[in-house]
Design a protein around this motif. Sequence first.
Motif, PDB file in Angstrom:
ATOM      1  N   LYS A   1      34.910  36.477  37.216  1.00 23.15           N
ATOM      2  CA  LYS A   1      35.148  35.182  37.225  1.00 23.15           C
ATOM      3  C   LYS A   1      34.673  34.553  35.657  1.00 23.15           C
ATOM      4  O   LYS A   1      33.564  34.844  35.346  1.00 23.15           O
ATOM      5  CB  LYS A   1      34.550  34.589  38.377  1.00 23.15           C
ATOM      6  N   ARG A   2      35.413  33.663  35.284  1.00 25.44           N
ATOM      7  CA  ARG A   2      35.095  33.143  33.962  1.00 25.44           C
ATOM      8  C   ARG A   2      34.046  32.154  34.203  1.00 25.44           C
ATOM      9  O   ARG A   2      34.019  31.279  35.210  1.00 25.44           O
ATOM     10  CB  ARG A   2      36.242  32.480  33.443  1.00 25.44           C
ATOM     11  N   ARG A   3      32.872  32.229  33.516  1.00 25.14           N
ATOM     12  CA  ARG A   3      31.947  31.351  33.406  1.00 25.14           C
ATOM     13  C   ARG A   3      32.152  29.997  32.724  1.00 25.14           C
ATOM     14  O   ARG A   3      32.569  30.197  31.344  1.00 25.14           O
ATOM     15  CB  ARG A   3      30.492  31.755  33.083  1.00 25.14           C
ATOM     16  N   ARG A   4      31.683  28.835  33.385  1.00 21.57           N
ATOM     17  CA  ARG A   4      32.274  27.786  32.653  1.00 21.57           C
ATOM     18  C   ARG A   4      31.102  27.651  31.262  1.00 21.57           C
ATOM     19  O   ARG A   4      29.906  27.860  31.575  1.00 21.57           O
ATOM     20  CB  ARG A   4      32.130  26.502  33.400  1.00 21.57           C
TER      21      ARG A   4
ATOM     22  N   GLN B   1      28.082  26.172  29.350  1.00 17.72           N
ATOM     23  CA  GLN B   1      26.917  25.392  29.636  1.00 17.72           C
ATOM     24  C   GLN B   1      26.848  24.211  29.035  1.00 17.72           C
ATOM     25  O   GLN B   1      25.772  23.208  29.325  1.00 17.72           O
ATOM     26  CB  GLN B   1      25.706  26.318  29.209  1.00 17.72           C
TER      27      GLN B   1
END
Length: 181
Positions: A150-153, A155
Amino acid sequence: MTERPSMEVAVIMRRERLANRWQPWRWTLEDVVPHEPSFGTGPRLLVQDEAGERWLHPGFTVELFRDDAEGYYLNITTPAPCWFVMWRMEEEPGLAAEPIPRPVVVTLSYHDAGRWLDAQETVEQVPAPPDVIEWVRAFVDQHYVQEPKKRRRPQSFRALQDRFGNPASVTTEKKFGGGHE
């Protein structure tokens, strides 16, 4: 309904002498071997001498389940893929004078072994032979689908906090010290 891939195995447990006056013996898993009809159906003493004992426990079925393909994948992708055996000490009247280890289940799944360890069971491992590793690898290749990452948004949208969780801010202005006037 299709039949699950499986193989029949037997477990060999070893009692070995220790140089310890409080615990003179210890039981360990020695090996997991292919089952042969000549093994029979119940545990039997293979060897007994001053160094220890070896017991054969036949009749275990190792099945591969599609919903545990990840557990097999985790096992075969380690540097040393192995069998996992959960065993308990049990009284065997008429078979042995003292309690002997009784293997309960044999698996090739990291997930199964982890659950048993979490439940405070005795779980040991021994290396799996190359033909068994290839058998499991073929099953994993056919049934395991790795979850997409899953792509991390970024920060950057989050508010800054100090180490205590209080709101923090960043500035380029000098707050303390002698500045030029």
